[in-house]
Design a protein around this motif. Structure first.
Motif, PDB file in Angstrom:
ATOM      1  N   PRO A   5       0.701  -1.187  -0.083  1.00  0.00           N
ATOM      2  CA  PRO A   5       0.006  -0.178   0.141  1.00  0.00           C
ATOM      3  C   PRO A   5       0.981   1.322   0.078  1.00  0.00           C
ATOM      4  CG  PRO A   5       0.054  -0.856   2.209  1.00  0.00           C
ATOM      5  CD  PRO A   5       0.631  -2.106   1.293  1.00  0.00           C
ATOM      6  N   ASP A   6       0.233   2.537   0.005  1.00  0.00           N
ATOM      7  CA  ASP A   6       0.820   3.776  -0.144  1.00  0.00           C
ATOM      8  C   ASP A   6       1.679   4.016   1.062  1.00  0.00           C
ATOM      9  OD1 ASP A   6      -1.433   3.875   1.901  1.00  0.00           O
ATOM     10  OD2 ASP A   6      -2.250   5.571   0.787  1.00  0.00           O
ATOM     11  N   SER A   7       1.383   3.473   2.265  1.00  0.00           N
ATOM     12  CA  SER A   7       2.016   3.560   3.255  1.00  0.00           C
ATOM     13  C   SER A   7       3.743   2.911   3.190  1.00  0.00           C
ATOM     14  CB  SER A   7       1.609   3.292   4.791  1.00  0.00           C
ATOM     15  OG  SER A   7       1.263   1.871   4.801  1.00  0.00           O
ATOM     16  N   TRP A   8       3.562   1.687   2.689  1.00  0.00           N
ATOM     17  CA  TRP A   8       4.845   0.823   2.385  1.00  0.00           C
ATOM     18  C   TRP A   8       5.678   1.706   1.170  1.00  0.00           C
ATOM     19  CZ3 TRP A   8       7.218  -1.137  -1.855  1.00  0.00           C
ATOM     20  CH2 TRP A   8       8.088  -1.842  -1.602  1.00  0.00           C
ATOM     21  N   ILE A   9       5.037   2.275   0.257  1.00  0.00           N
ATOM     22  CA  ILE A   9       5.607   2.995  -0.852  1.00  0.00           C
ATOM     23  C   ILE A   9       6.268   4.359  -0.270  1.00  0.00           C
ATOM     24  CG2 ILE A   9       5.465   4.215  -3.126  1.00  0.00           C
ATOM     25  CD1 ILE A   9       3.131   2.042  -3.553  1.00  0.00           C
ATOM     26  N   GLU A  15      13.147   6.093   2.967  1.00  0.00           N
ATOM     27  CA  GLU A  15      14.165   5.561   3.654  1.00  0.00           C
ATOM     28  C   GLU A  15      15.498   4.935   2.465  1.00  0.00           C
ATOM     29  OE1 GLU A  15      12.637   2.215   6.198  1.00  0.00           O
ATOM     30  OE2 GLU A  15      11.799   3.734   7.561  1.00  0.00           O
ATOM     31  N   ASN A  16      14.761   4.688   1.480  1.00  0.00           N
ATOM     32  CA  ASN A  16      15.972   3.970   0.517  1.00  0.00           C
ATOM     33  C   ASN A  16      15.924   4.551  -0.964  1.00  0.00           C
ATOM     34  OD1 ASN A  16      16.463   1.776   2.349  1.00  0.00           O
ATOM     35  ND2 ASN A  16      14.378   0.943   1.869  1.00  0.00           N
ATOM     36  N   ASN A  17      15.143   5.718  -1.059  1.00  0.00           N
ATOM     37  CA  ASN A  17      15.289   6.374  -2.297  1.00  0.00           C
ATOM     38  C   ASN A  17      14.666   5.436  -3.502  1.00  0.00           C
ATOM     39  OD1 ASN A  17      15.932   9.036  -1.635  1.00  0.00           O
ATOM     40  ND2 ASN A  17      18.259   8.165  -1.640  1.00  0.00           N
ATOM     41  N   MET A  18      13.577   4.638  -3.161  1.00  0.00           N
ATOM     42  CA  MET A  18      13.070   3.810  -4.164  1.00  0.00           C
ATOM     43  C   MET A  18      12.543   4.371  -5.246  1.00  0.00           C
ATOM     44  SD  MET A  18      10.136   0.667  -3.535  1.00  0.00           S
ATOM     45  CE  MET A  18       8.784   1.823  -3.596  1.00  0.00           C
TER      46      MET A  18
END
Length: 186
Positions: A5-9, A15-18
């Motif tokens: 979900p949006d919270s994980w994204i 945290e990781n510049n995904m």
């Protein structure tokens, strides 16, 4: 494996510049939407395009794809010729985690006008801009808008760590920042 979900994204981007640049909300007024959605991320198409052409009558061969099959354009929009396609890249640069598979799906706004975005898996530990393949399935020219939404990316997290990743296999498109044509690993 479950969709994230949006919270994980949002967490992975902080945290990781995904995803860079990352928008933690959706932009939609007067535009084809882009940014964070509830179960994915809507990416933008850049202003650089490689439009398929048959002017040079080059053979279409995925093992030996000729650069002569394309003409390059840059601008606020792109016109895709009837029954043709264009390659473009995302504005966003991605760093996919080791235990995540990302799937690209087309936006309904474009699909409803006959413009189809190829569904492409983005493998675990891929890094780079994503090359998007867009087909105009209509007998008319079709317009794509630069710096607006083009596709939604869905993130699926594995319950276990994989043994191999796109990075560990030295994936042929790893680190791409330009519009790469089809190629095979040599």
């Amino acid at each position: 494996m479950s969709i994230q979900p949006d919270s994980w994204i949002k967490k992975m981007c902080k945290e990781n510049n995904m995803i860079e640049p990352f928008l933690d909300h959706q932009v939609s007024e007067g535009k084809i939407s882009y940014g964070l959605s509830s179960m994915g991320y809507d990416v933008r198409i850049s202003d650089e395009y490689r439009i398929f052409t048959n002017v040079n009558s080059s053979l279409v061969d995925p093992k030996n794809f000729s650069e002569d099959n394309f003409i390059e354009r840059k601008g606020p929009h792109c016109i895709i010729p009837p029954n043709s396609f264009v390659l473009a890249k995302t504005v966003e640069y991605f760093r996919i985690p080791k235990d995540v598979l990302c799937i690209c799906v087309g936006k309904s706004t474009y699909a409803r006008t006959g413009i189809i975005c190829n569904v492409t898996p983005i493998e675990n530990e891929f890094e780079g801009n994503i090359v998007i393949e867009l087909s105009n399935t209509t007998p008319n020219p079709a317009k794509i808008y630069s710096n607006e939404g083009i596709a939604q990316f869905l993130f699926f997290k594995s319950d276990t760590q994989p043994e191999t990743t796109y990075k560990s296999k030295n994936g042929k498109y790893q680190g791409q920042t330009t519009i790469q044509v089809a190629k095979i690993k040599k």
